[in-house]
Design a protein around this motif. Structure first.
Motif: not given
Length: 448
Positions: A364-370, A402-413, A417-421
């Motif tokens: 759900e966090e990934v969807k909100n980011k999108a 793009e076979n879910g690549q957009n999901f994974m890109r935002l997931y990793n982003q 962000e969470k780790i750095v925070q």
């Protein structure tokens, strides 16, 4: 079956897998029966092909497939069961594999080269001190931002003759007549005051000859005009000719509700005072993104300099070359390997911090980011109001592309962000107030 690990060092090893006929033959026989049931071979009824015929026709390929399948699973299981922290993928000994006699051999031995990373520790406490900067926006910056907004949302016209506030569009040629850009753009007000007269009073099809480093004193302006990088623009000199195709003029928008709505969305602000306060907030947020990004560089530098991680450099070079389809050569490694190692170490540190502190990202966090990304790309808050419930389906469609690549890109982003925070919250950040110009100088001087 026998699987052993021969450790050559703390970071490199050799996994050996020995197979006897009893390990793979039951799988082979089962696959032969499956072929016999499904095979459609001339001269035999469907499902009645003798096993001997199947073995003669497909026996070797079935054997190879089943052994490869068995090896893949057993190798993966062994790595998991022994908690081996490997880098890249195991590399099979191709020379040894080429020597196998698949027609007569019953017992097999395979070897896989692996690279490992030792367990390591990091310091994540208030003892860790990292520099940070906060940019203070002065009246000049606020006035420039307001002027830019009024111009961006102003009324465009196309005068016959250029003035100091106009924009010129056209073909840009070098001194030798070579076309450098078919659609160049020059804002007359950005031209050095001493050179501006060459660009004023110009009409369509007129040609303007100028020296690039005299007309523009800032490398970023030269880069914009020529369509090159700012680094390249620093050394750019010589004469150019602009053949004017279009002249545009923007009449600044009035400060009223229409401008408020176009900039920030309908009814977000309703008075000039609220509008100016919102501009200040936006400027502060934009600068905060820049300083936060730079702070991440300092954090990365600190942890890389103060966290000892031994890596299997030899294996990594071999693995990169073996899996790059010829794109990674020794000369490429000479230039880029240190940067690759730096990125790999930082990823390992962040992954360990995330694992140790149970940092995760939900779908759900990934969807909100999108959704935030879509809103930002298509006009800001105003577009979100127009789209309404459709925004959810647009976001779902974007994430599945793009076979879910957009999901994974935002997931990793998001995870980054969470780790750095999390890191920021557990270390000491020494903040210093600076002006825009001071910050630019600091960024320029900071090199990895």
């Amino acid at each position: 079956m026998e699987i052993t690990l021969d450790k050559k060092s703390t970071t490199e090893g050799l996994i050996k897998i020995r197979l006897t006929e009893g390990d793979y033959q039951p799988h082979v026989e089962e696959k032969v029966k499956d072929y016999a049931r499904k095979a459609n071979i001339k001269g035999f009824r469907a499902g009645k092909v003798p096993s001997g015929v199947i073995k003669k026709m497909f026996g070797k390929s079935i054997l190879v497939d089943e052994i490869n399948h068995l090896l893949s699973h057993k190798l993966s299981d062994y790595i998991k069961e022994n908690n081996l922290k490997i880098l890249g993928e195991p590399l099979p000994d191709q020379e040894k594999a080429m020597g196998i006699d698949w027609d007569s051999q019953k017992d097999f031995e395979f070897e896989y080269q692996i690279g490992m990373v030792e367990d390591f520790s990091y310091d994540l406490s208030s003892k860790v001190k990292v520099k940070a900067y906060r940019i203070e926006s002065d009246k000049k910056v606020i006035d420039e931002t307001l002027a830019d907004l009024k111009k961006r949302f102003g009324k465009v016209s196309y005068p016959e003759t250029s003035a100091a506030e106009d924009n010129l569009f056209g073909e840009l040629r070098g001194e030798d007549g070579t076309v450098k850009r078919e659609h160049a753009f020059i804002a007359v007000e950005k031209v050095d005051k001493k050179e501006q007269k060459k660009f004023i009073g110009i009409k369509k099809d007129d040609e303007i000859e100028f020296e690039i480093n005299k007309a523009f004193t800032d490398a970023d302006q030269i880069a914009q005009v020529l369509g090159i990088s700012e680094e390249e623009a620093k050394n750019e000199k010589g004469k150019y000719v602009l053949k004017v195709a279009t002249i545009s003029r923007t009449e600044p928008a009035e400060i009223n509700q229409e401008l408020f709505d176009r900039v920030f969305g309908k009814d977000v602000v309703k008075t000039e005072e609220e509008f100016m306060n919102k501009i200040r907030e936006t400027i502060a947020e934009n600068y905060k993104r820049e300083t936060d990004h730079f702070l991440e560089h300092y954090i990365e530098d600190y942890f890389l300099d103060n966290t000892k991680i031994n890596l299997p450099d030899g294996f990594l070079k071999t693995w990169l070359k073996a899996t790059s389809k010829g794109e990674v050569t020794d000369s490429v490694l000479d230039k880029e390997f240190s940067g690759y190692v730096r990125g790999l170490k930082w990823d390992l540190i962040k992954t360990k911090i995330a694992d140790d502190n149970k940092i995760s990202v939900e779908a759900e966090e990934v969807k909100n980011k999108a959704k935030d990304l879509i809103v930002a790309q298509f006009g800001g808050p105003a577009i979100a109001q127009q789209l309404g419930d459709k925004l959810d389906s647009i976001a779902d469609n974007y994430l599945s592309n793009e076979n879910g690549q957009n999901f994974m890109r935002l997931y990793n982003q998001l995870k980054n962000e969470k780790i750095v925070q999390y890191i920021k919250e557990h270390i000491t950040i020494d903040e210093k107030k600076v002006s825009v110009d001071e910050f630019k100088k600091i960024v320029e001087e900071h090199k990895h």
